[in-house]
Scaffold this active site. Structure first.
Site, PDB file in Angstrom:
ATOM      1  N   GLU A 162       0.835  -1.204   0.000  1.00  0.00           N
ATOM      2  CA  GLU A 162       0.000   0.000   0.000  1.00  0.00           C
ATOM      3  C   GLU A 162       0.870   1.255   0.000  1.00  0.00           C
ATOM      4  O   GLU A 162       0.549   2.253  -0.655  1.00  0.00           O
ATOM      5  CB  GLU A 162      -0.926  -0.012   1.217  1.00  0.00           C
ATOM      6  CG  GLU A 162      -2.076  -1.005   1.104  1.00  0.00           C
ATOM      7  CD  GLU A 162      -2.938  -1.040   2.354  1.00  0.00           C
ATOM      8  OE1 GLU A 162      -4.169  -1.078   2.215  1.00  0.00           O
ATOM      9  OE2 GLU A 162      -2.370  -1.036   3.476  1.00  0.00           O
ATOM     10  N   THR A 164       3.392  -3.500   9.175  1.00  0.00           N
ATOM     11  CA  THR A 164       2.508  -2.429   8.676  1.00  0.00           C
ATOM     12  C   THR A 164       2.838  -1.138   9.417  1.00  0.00           C
ATOM     13  O   THR A 164       3.472  -1.159  10.480  1.00  0.00           O
ATOM     14  CB  THR A 164       1.019  -2.764   8.901  1.00  0.00           C
ATOM     15  OG1 THR A 164       0.784  -2.938  10.308  1.00  0.00           O
ATOM     16  CG2 THR A 164       0.606  -4.015   8.141  1.00  0.00           C
ATOM     17  N   HIS A 198     -14.669  43.708 -16.282  1.00  0.00           N
ATOM     18  CA  HIS A 198     -15.338  43.986 -17.557  1.00  0.00           C
ATOM     19  C   HIS A 198     -16.538  43.060 -17.714  1.00  0.00           C
ATOM     20  O   HIS A 198     -16.441  41.858 -17.436  1.00  0.00           O
ATOM     21  CB  HIS A 198     -14.349  43.767 -18.705  1.00  0.00           C
ATOM     22  CG  HIS A 198     -14.963  43.865 -20.071  1.00  0.00           C
ATOM     23  ND1 HIS A 198     -15.078  42.782 -20.924  1.00  0.00           N
ATOM     24  CD2 HIS A 198     -15.510  44.915 -20.731  1.00  0.00           C
ATOM     25  CE1 HIS A 198     -15.646  43.166 -22.053  1.00  0.00           C
ATOM     26  NE2 HIS A 198     -15.924  44.449 -21.955  1.00  0.00           N
ATOM     27  N   HIS A 203     -25.434  41.343 -22.370  1.00  0.00           N
ATOM     28  CA  HIS A 203     -24.543  41.866 -23.398  1.00  0.00           C
ATOM     29  C   HIS A 203     -25.366  42.101 -24.651  1.00  0.00           C
ATOM     30  O   HIS A 203     -25.705  41.152 -25.354  1.00  0.00           O
ATOM     31  CB  HIS A 203     -23.398  40.883 -23.655  1.00  0.00           C
ATOM     32  CG  HIS A 203     -22.220  41.511 -24.326  1.00  0.00           C
ATOM     33  ND1 HIS A 203     -21.194  40.789 -24.873  1.00  0.00           N
ATOM     34  CD2 HIS A 203     -21.905  42.810 -24.534  1.00  0.00           C
ATOM     35  CE1 HIS A 203     -20.298  41.613 -25.383  1.00  0.00           C
ATOM     36  NE2 HIS A 203     -20.711  42.841 -25.183  1.00  0.00           N
ATOM     37  N   LYS A 233     -20.736  55.679 -12.237  1.00  0.00           N
ATOM     38  CA  LYS A 233     -20.011  56.227 -13.386  1.00  0.00           C
ATOM     39  C   LYS A 233     -20.938  56.130 -14.592  1.00  0.00           C
ATOM     40  O   LYS A 233     -21.508  55.077 -14.876  1.00  0.00           O
ATOM     41  CB  LYS A 233     -18.733  55.435 -13.643  1.00  0.00           C
ATOM     42  CG  LYS A 233     -18.071  55.730 -14.984  1.00  0.00           C
ATOM     43  CD  LYS A 233     -16.997  54.706 -15.299  1.00  0.00           C
ATOM     44  CE  LYS A 233     -16.546  54.763 -16.742  1.00  0.00           C
ATOM     45  NZ  LYS A 233     -17.577  54.405 -17.723  1.00  0.00           N
TER      46      LYS A 233
END
Length: 762
Positions: free
Chosen positions: A158, A189, A305, A350, A433
């Site tokens: 493993e 192990t 934008h 848009h 704006k």
């Protein structure tokens, strides 16, 4: 090895129920609602889902990828389904980066609350972890992945499989010797702490050990004076005092005895190097450290934008999520394209494209809610209004009623200003704006100066509508436009534009003679770049007294970006980016605005604020002092495997360093690649750069997976301003393409900056 979350996972009632699993509907649209069974894994860090209660499950998401949890009322998608689905039973999982939200609908309000509380608890736990806790959790995650039969133990087989997953190519005999050394119980192990010791042996860093021993007299510890010497000499922290060095020892030394003796062990030294104090980004630049009392035009402003788009420019989805994500990442200028909508309600989309539509009032409500969650400094609403008089009145009403006191509707103190106010004076204010009526205009409609409709929506060749006509031709065009049926600007909307009146740009001379400081012009990227080449110094001087906004070319229908650095070099304040698109350009933008508290405002260098400035971005001449940068790229740590489709592959990493600044400073160099080692590659190569204008320079470190057959694959990157870079031995913690932390993935470097003589073009 107990997980850091183990206590909560075994005691918190919500987490216990989440581990049992619950059915919920996954909602993608009005027509796509599927029943899935969600369950929190036993590690407390991942959620899996299945189509059936006992069906095969697959990972859904990791807790570390979750930014926040929203209730159903705050989900744009779930609100649209309110008539058929009760909002109280819904919630949204919001992820870091650009990953789409996950909308879920539980069977009851109680079950929804269980998941919302439980997930938020886990997110808070992960967020509050320090470096060591994150590393422990990371180890716990790997242990869970490697322990195939989930018996809490790992066999050597493993472990071998796990090493491959972790990008480690190692000799089998050497790996087995490390395994045996860690197996102190001799059980064959590895359990808990044994796996931790195996990992420590695996990650032993010879380069850090060598550095540690070069300053330690006995090779076992650094005394307070030895550590102070290291900080002053190697880390170039000349002002560092013994008090600060002691504070760092208290912070990073793991042993109480070491803290009492005022010494730093090797583990503490490594912990310091991997911390924010050992990071390449100067912690002094993380909070707001700049003067915030200068006029707005003296700052670079993080700008978006077509903020409403979460996809491309032609067919993409419009969503208020675009505004939420932009504002939460510190964006201070968002764009709103407004058109007449049905039932008298303006819509945002848009124009002349197939993009979907959202209500203007929903956008305004979203801005009101999220404007100041990340930053207290002013938000600018850049309006592109295409509405009739009536719907403009509706716009004005929504802005006034929804924003309330947040909306700046008059000059500060009612006084006639002589310059733009500062970010500090405008704290928690939203500015509009847009176009504004004046007495001289006599209510005549003035054509919008920015983003011509043809350029944005009909995709004519860019040159056709970005070439400035001669003055006589311009006048004829303006008269012709006024003859067309156009909506007249509504006084109610006009009156909300206080400091940011949009005006057409004709020339720098015309602006100087006819315009005022409270007016702003917009430029397409092509036009702005042309002006920089033709009249760079005039553009710089223009931007010392008036704001400029630059937006992407209309030909970028795929929502790609331009490099904002070229525009910042000329002092352009609002360089609008398609924030939904990851890549180099957004890395530069994010890196630039990471400083100053991530508040969205960065003070421009003094030579970009002086109205008499002689600076030309294309021809930087004295008195700029050049600097030489030496970067020794030393090593890498735990680099992730990027292309999981390449079965059995291990990355071959190389490091590329890029400089962005004025044209003469732009450069790139890269190291050789290291074959088959993404876990702890070593380069030990030095790169050298000479920079004329360090105040404008950005550095980008990129780690790539070398591929001789095709393009190199991206692994991770980190971008920062030159002025925020720390010298000395530093770690660079890598980010994904989406800007998400890839911890513990990092590269280890040595940085040295040498002051040059006064530079010129040579």
């Amino acid at each position: 090895m107990a997980s850091l979350l183990q206590d909560q996972l075994t005691t918190d009632q919500d987490l216990l129920l989440m581990q049992e699993g619950m059915p919920m509907r996954k909602v993608r649209s009005k027509s796509w609602k599927k029943l899935r069974y969600f369950r929190l894994q036993n590690d407390g860090m991942t959620v899996w889902h299945a189509r059936q209660a006992r069906g095969s499950a697959k990972p859904s998401f990791s807790i570390s990828d979750v930014e926040t949890i929203r209730n159903g009322h705050d989900s744009e998608l779930l609100r649209s389904l309110a008539e058929e689905l009760p909002l109280e039973q819904g919630f949204t999982i919001v992820f870091h980066g650009r990953r789409s939200n996950l909308d879920l609908m539980a069977n009851s309000v109680e079950e929804a609350q269980i998941w919302m509380r439980g997930l938020q608890l886990l997110v808070d736990l992960v967020t509050s972890m320090d470096h060591q806790e994150r590393l422990d959790q990371w180890l716990s995650d790997w242990f869970q992945r490697g322990d195939k039969n989930q018996d809490g133990k790992m066999s050597f087989q493993e472990v071998q499989r796990l090493l491959h997953l972790m990008n480690v190519e190692m000799d089998q005999e050497y790996a087995f010797s490390l395994f045996q050394a860690a197996d102190t119980s001799q059980s064959g192990t590895l359990e808990g702490e044994e796996f931790v010791q195996f990992y420590k042996a695996l990650t032993k860093r010879a380069e850090v050990q060598e550095l540690f021993e070069s300053f330690s007299a006995d090779g076992q510890k650094l005394t307070l004076l030895e550590f102070l010497d290291f900080l002053q000499e190697e880390q170039k922290e000349r002002d560092c005092t013994s008090e600060l060095a002691l504070e760092l020892i208290d912070r990073y030394e793991p042993s109480d005895s070491g803290k009492l003796r005022h010494v730093l062990s090797m583990d503490g030294f490594l912990s310091y190097l991997c911390s924010k104090d050992g990071d390449i980004f100067n912690p002094a630049c993380l909070p707001i450290y700049q003067d915030m009392t200068q006029p707005l035009n003296h700052y670079f402003i993080c700008s978006s934008h077509n903020t409403y788009l979460v996809g491309d420019q032609l067919c993409g989805q419009s969503s208020v999520e675009g505004y939420i994500r932009a504002l939460k990442r510190g964006c201070r200028c968002v764009e709103v394209d407004v058109w007449d909508g049905p039932s008298g309600e303006p819509v945002v989309y848009h124009g002349h494209t197939l993009t979907s539509r959202i209500l203007f009032k929903d956008v305004v409500a979203t801005v009101a809610q999220y404007a100041f969650q990340t930053s207290d400094y002013p938000v600018i609403l850049s309006l592109e209004t295409h509405c009739s008089w009536e719907q403009q009145q509706t716009m004005a009403r929504h802005l006034t009623e929804i924003l309330g006191e947040q909306l700046l509707s008059t000059t500060l103190d009612g006084v006639l200003p002589t310059q733009l106010p500062s970010p500090e004076e405008l704290r928690r204010k939203i500015l509009v704006k847009g176009k504004k009526l004046t007495l001289e205009e006599d209510l005549e409609y003035e054509e919008e100066e920015a983003e011509p409709e043809l350029e944005e929506s009909e995709l004519a060749l860019e040159s056709q509508f970005e070439t400035e006509p001669e003055p006589q031709e311009q006048n004829l065009q303006n008269k012709d436009k006024k003859k067309k049926s156009k909506p007249i600007l509504c006084p109610a909307l006009s009156s909300l534009v206080i400091y940011l009146k949009s005006v057409s740009f004709r020339s720098f001379t015309h602006s100087k003679e006819h315009y005022h400081f409270y007016e702003i012009s917009s430029f397409s990227e092509t036009k702005a770049k042309r002006l920089i080449k033709e009249a760079g110094n005039e553009f710089v001087q223009h931007n010392t007294w008036q704001l400029s906004r630059v937006y992407p070319s209309g030909l970028r229908t795929d929502s790609s970006n331009y490099n904002p650095q070229e525009l910042w070099n000329a002092g352009c304040q609002m360089v609008a980016m398609n924030m939904q698109t990851a890549g180099l350009e957004m890395d530069i933008c994010d890196g630039h605005f990471r400083q100053n508290g991530g508040c969205g405002y960065v003070l421009k260098p003094d030579f970009l604020r002086d109205i008499q400035s002689s600076f030309h971005p294309e021809k930087p001449i004295s008195p700029f002092k050049a600097q030489t940068l030496l970067i020794q790229v030393i090593s890498g740590q735990q680099l992730p495997k990027v292309d999981k489709t390449k079965e059995g592959s291990i990355v071959d990493p190389l490091v590329k360093v890029q400089i962005f600044g004025v044209r003469l400073d732009t450069a790139r160099q890269e190291t050789n690649y290291v074959e088959n080692n993404g876990f702890n590659p070593y380069w030990g190569q030095t790169l050298c750069f000479r920079v004329l204008v360090p105040e404008l320079a950005m550095l980008r470190f990129v780690v790539m997976d070398y591929d001789w057959k095709s393009r190199n694959d991206f692994i991770g990157q980190y971008t920062l301003p030159w002025t925020c870079m720390q010298q000395g031995y530093r770690h660079i913690h890598l980010l994904s393409k989406d800007g998400i932390s890839l911890r513990p993935a990092s590269i280890f470097v040595y940085i040295c900056i040498q002051e040059g003589l006064e530079g010129d073009e040579s």
